[in-house]
Write a protein that holds these residues in place. Structure first.
Motif, mmCIF file in Angstrom:
data_model
loop_
_atom_site.group_PDB
_atom_site.id
_atom_site.type_symbol
_atom_site.label_atom_id
_atom_site.label_comp_id
_atom_site.label_asym_id
_atom_site.label_seq_id
_atom_site.Cartn_x
_atom_site.Cartn_y
_atom_site.Cartn_z
ATOM 1 N N THR A 197 24.169 33.583 13.173
ATOM 2 C CA THR A 197 22.991 34.436 13.258
ATOM 3 C C THR A 197 23.378 35.766 13.876
ATOM 4 O OG1 THR A 197 21.574 32.486 13.591
ATOM 5 C CG2 THR A 197 20.623 34.647 14.088
ATOM 6 N N ILE A 198 23.102 36.856 13.155
ATOM 7 C CA ILE A 198 23.429 38.196 13.629
ATOM 8 C C ILE A 198 22.157 39.036 13.578
ATOM 9 C CG2 ILE A 198 24.797 40.274 13.196
ATOM 10 C CD1 ILE A 198 26.904 38.463 11.892
ATOM 11 N N CYS A 199 21.845 39.687 14.671
ATOM 12 C CA CYS A 199 20.672 40.547 14.730
ATOM 13 C C CYS A 199 20.955 41.848 13.977
ATOM 14 C CB CYS A 199 20.328 40.851 16.190
ATOM 15 S SG CYS A 199 18.825 41.814 16.411
ATOM 16 N N THR A 200 20.034 42.275 13.143
ATOM 17 C CA THR A 200 20.198 43.551 12.451
ATOM 18 C C THR A 200 19.841 44.683 13.413
ATOM 19 O OG1 THR A 200 17.936 43.708 11.626
ATOM 20 C CG2 THR A 200 19.517 42.445 10.293
ATOM 21 N N ARG A 201 20.282 45.893 13.090
ATOM 22 C CA ARG A 201 19.955 47.030 13.943
ATOM 23 C C ARG A 201 18.466 47.349 13.898
ATOM 24 N NH1 ARG A 201 24.961 50.930 12.324
ATOM 25 N NH2 ARG A 201 24.837 49.663 10.428
ATOM 26 N N VAL A 202 17.832 47.082 12.762
ATOM 27 C CA VAL A 202 16.385 47.274 12.671
ATOM 28 C C VAL A 202 15.668 46.308 13.604
ATOM 29 C CG1 VAL A 202 14.373 47.103 11.160
ATOM 30 C CG2 VAL A 202 16.468 48.189 10.331
ATOM 31 N N GLN A 203 16.055 45.035 13.570
ATOM 32 C CA GLN A 203 15.449 44.057 14.467
ATOM 33 C C GLN A 203 15.686 44.427 15.932
ATOM 34 O OE1 GLN A 203 17.528 40.626 12.868
ATOM 35 N NE2 GLN A 203 15.599 39.754 12.070
ATOM 36 N N PHE A 204 16.904 44.873 16.221
ATOM 37 C CA PHE A 204 17.266 45.180 17.609
ATOM 38 C C PHE A 204 16.381 46.276 18.191
ATOM 39 C CE2 PHE A 204 19.663 46.907 21.113
ATOM 40 C CZ PHE A 204 20.232 45.787 21.690
ATOM 41 N N ASN A 205 16.025 47.252 17.359
ATOM 42 C CA ASN A 205 15.226 48.379 17.835
ATOM 43 C C ASN A 205 13.724 48.168 17.682
ATOM 44 O OD1 ASN A 205 17.525 49.950 18.513
ATOM 45 N ND2 ASN A 205 17.762 50.563 16.368
ATOM 46 N N SER A 206 13.315 47.054 17.094
ATOM 47 C CA SER A 206 11.897 46.804 16.840
ATOM 48 C C SER A 206 11.171 46.374 18.110
ATOM 49 C CB SER A 206 11.728 45.724 15.765
ATOM 50 O OG SER A 206 12.272 46.154 14.533
ATOM 51 N N PRO A 251 30.804 42.220 13.453
ATOM 52 C CA PRO A 251 29.592 42.643 14.170
ATOM 53 C C PRO A 251 29.935 43.252 15.522
ATOM 54 C CG PRO A 251 29.427 40.349 13.428
ATOM 55 C CD PRO A 251 30.841 40.765 13.234
ATOM 56 N N ASP A 252 29.030 44.090 16.023
ATOM 57 C CA ASP A 252 29.159 44.595 17.387
ATOM 58 C C ASP A 252 28.681 43.531 18.367
ATOM 59 O OD1 ASP A 252 30.091 47.111 16.627
ATOM 60 O OD2 ASP A 252 28.080 47.966 16.518
ATOM 61 N N VAL A 253 29.236 43.566 19.566
ATOM 62 C CA VAL A 253 28.749 42.745 20.667
ATOM 63 C C VAL A 253 27.956 43.670 21.582
ATOM 64 C CG1 VAL A 253 29.375 41.308 22.637
ATOM 65 C CG2 VAL A 253 30.692 41.150 20.510
ATOM 66 N N VAL A 254 26.660 43.427 21.726
ATOM 67 C CA VAL A 254 25.793 44.327 22.482
ATOM 68 C C VAL A 254 25.228 43.612 23.701
ATOM 69 C CG1 VAL A 254 23.794 45.844 22.414
ATOM 70 C CG2 VAL A 254 25.178 45.523 20.356
ATOM 71 N N VAL A 255 25.522 44.160 24.870
ATOM 72 C CA VAL A 255 24.965 43.648 26.116
ATOM 73 C C VAL A 255 23.664 44.397 26.384
ATOM 74 C CG1 VAL A 255 25.351 43.303 28.577
ATOM 75 C CG2 VAL A 255 27.284 43.164 26.985
ATOM 76 N N ALA A 256 22.547 43.705 26.332
ATOM 77 C CA ALA A 256 21.224 44.326 26.509
ATOM 78 C C ALA A 256 20.782 44.133 27.955
ATOM 79 C CB ALA A 256 20.218 43.721 25.542
ATOM 80 N N LEU A 257 21.103 45.091 28.793
ATOM 81 C CA LEU A 257 20.788 45.013 30.215
ATOM 82 C C LEU A 257 19.414 45.613 30.483
ATOM 83 C CD1 LEU A 257 24.231 46.185 31.621
ATOM 84 C CD2 LEU A 257 23.333 43.853 31.661
ATOM 85 N N HIS A 258 18.675 44.973 31.377
ATOM 86 C CA HIS A 258 17.360 45.522 31.711
ATOM 87 C C HIS A 258 16.898 45.014 33.074
ATOM 88 C CE1 HIS A 258 15.275 41.665 30.896
ATOM 89 N NE2 HIS A 258 16.160 41.527 29.945
ATOM 90 N N SER A 259 15.971 45.763 33.642
ATOM 91 C CA SER A 259 15.269 45.360 34.857
ATOM 92 C C SER A 259 13.816 45.806 34.671
ATOM 93 C CB SER A 259 15.893 46.031 36.096
ATOM 94 O OG SER A 259 15.671 47.434 36.072
ATOM 95 N N ALA A 313 14.569 42.843 21.916
ATOM 96 C CA ALA A 313 13.435 41.943 22.133
ATOM 97 C C ALA A 313 13.017 41.222 20.863
ATOM 98 C CB ALA A 313 12.255 42.729 22.700
ATOM 99 N N ALA A 314 13.229 41.833 19.685
ATOM 100 C CA ALA A 314 12.814 41.227 18.422
ATOM 101 C C ALA A 314 13.947 40.497 17.708
ATOM 102 C CB ALA A 314 12.234 42.305 17.504
ATOM 103 N N CYS A 315 15.109 40.381 18.337
ATOM 104 C CA CYS A 315 16.235 39.683 17.712
ATOM 105 C C CYS A 315 16.003 38.174 17.702
ATOM 106 C CB CYS A 315 17.526 39.979 18.467
ATOM 107 S SG CYS A 315 18.174 41.642 18.228
ATOM 108 N N PRO A 316 16.531 37.459 16.700
ATOM 109 C CA PRO A 316 16.425 35.991 16.703
ATOM 110 C C PRO A 316 17.119 35.409 17.932
ATOM 111 C CG PRO A 316 17.169 36.819 14.563
ATOM 112 C CD PRO A 316 17.220 37.971 15.496
ATOM 113 N N ALA A 317 16.559 34.354 18.465
ATOM 114 C CA ALA A 317 17.133 33.731 19.665
ATOM 115 C C ALA A 317 18.565 33.262 19.426
ATOM 116 C CB ALA A 317 16.256 32.562 20.107
ATOM 117 N N ASN A 318 18.863 32.824 18.183
ATOM 118 C CA ASN A 318 20.205 32.328 17.885
ATOM 119 C C ASN A 318 21.251 33.425 17.770
ATOM 120 O OD1 ASN A 318 19.435 29.652 17.895
ATOM 121 N ND2 ASN A 318 19.046 29.564 15.694
ATOM 122 N N SER A 319 20.826 34.698 17.854
ATOM 123 C CA SER A 319 21.803 35.792 17.828
ATOM 124 C C SER A 319 22.323 36.110 19.229
ATOM 125 C CB SER A 319 21.192 37.050 17.209
ATOM 126 O OG SER A 319 20.121 37.551 17.987
#
Length: 232
Positions: A79-88, A130-138, A94-100
């Motif tokens: 499962t790979i999150c698309t860039r559209v999903q990633f930015n949605s 695919p890219d490996v993206v670390v989505a950091l947030h607080s 937040a909109a990426c599939p959990a399995n990604s």
């Protein structure tokens, strides 16, 4: 001056220098751990820990080339999150599939009142892998740390972070999954000989470090601490 949100205390143990950055040192410590299976065909977990030295220039980029003992496990790219999903939606994956999600990360920044944490996604890219993206947030800050993955001459796997934020970090830890969601597969028995990764780190002030980091896996049923890499 009238906003209480501007009042962020900083102790003397977390120095910040805004001028003459070229004079700052740059000797961060990085360690890599392969945890779990050591036999050929096993999929170990990967743990990356970065500890910059207090008062040094901040890290701008990093490149790690793994030894021949570790290959990409293409069969686990399910499962790979698309860039559209990633930015949605709310963005930041937040909109990426959990399995990604293939890992978790945590960054401690002394200028913030809480650490940045978040999942590690596989996200579609314009490259072969695919890219490996670390989505950091607080509660106040969101940031995506993008790692490009490719291979170099001889088939060695390389991960490159080209642009990190110019912010002081006391500790940064990435834990990638293993087993059925492990992205790496052993090409040999890790305990039969030593294996080294090439590590290159660049600072925001133009300085850099290079090292060959010896990996010591969990052999003999006992956890062995991995040796950190410091520039010489």
């Amino acid at each position: 001056f009238g906003s209480a949100s501007d009042d962020q205390p900083v102790t003397v143990t977390s120095p910040f220098q805004a001028a003459d950055c070229a004079s700052l040192g740059f000797k961060p410590k990085l360690s890599l751990q392969l945890l779990g299976g050591t036999k050929r065909g096993d999929n170990p977990r990967l743990k990356v820990t970065v500890k910059p030295r207090p008062g040094d220039a901040n890290i701008e980029g990093a490149q790690i080339t793994l030894p021949h003992s570790e290959f990409i496990e293409n069969a686990h790219f399910k499962t790979i999150c698309t860039r559209v999903q990633f930015n949605s939606g709310a963005g930041n994956g937040a909109a990426c599939p959990a399995n990604s999600i293939y890992g978790r990360a945590r960054a401690t920044i002394p200028l913030l009142d809480e650490p940045l944490e978040g999942p590690v996604f596989l996200r579609s890219s314009s490259h072969a892998l695919p890219d490996v993206v670390v989505a950091l947030h607080s509660a106040k800050v969101d940031f995506n740390l993008v790692t490009r993955v490719d291979s170099v001459k001889g088939g060695r796997l390389r991960a490159t972070v080209e642009s990190a934020p110019d912010a002081p970090v006391t500790k940064f830890v990435v834990n990638m999954q293993g087993g059925k969601k492990g992205l790496f597969v052993n090409s040999t028995d890790l305990c039969k000989r030593k294996h080294r990764a090439n590590v290159y780190l660049s600072g925001q002030n133009g300085r850099f470090t290079e090292s060959n980091l010896e990996l010591k896996p969990q052999c003999g049923g006992k956890s062995q601490k991995k040796r950190g890499a410091r520039a010489r």
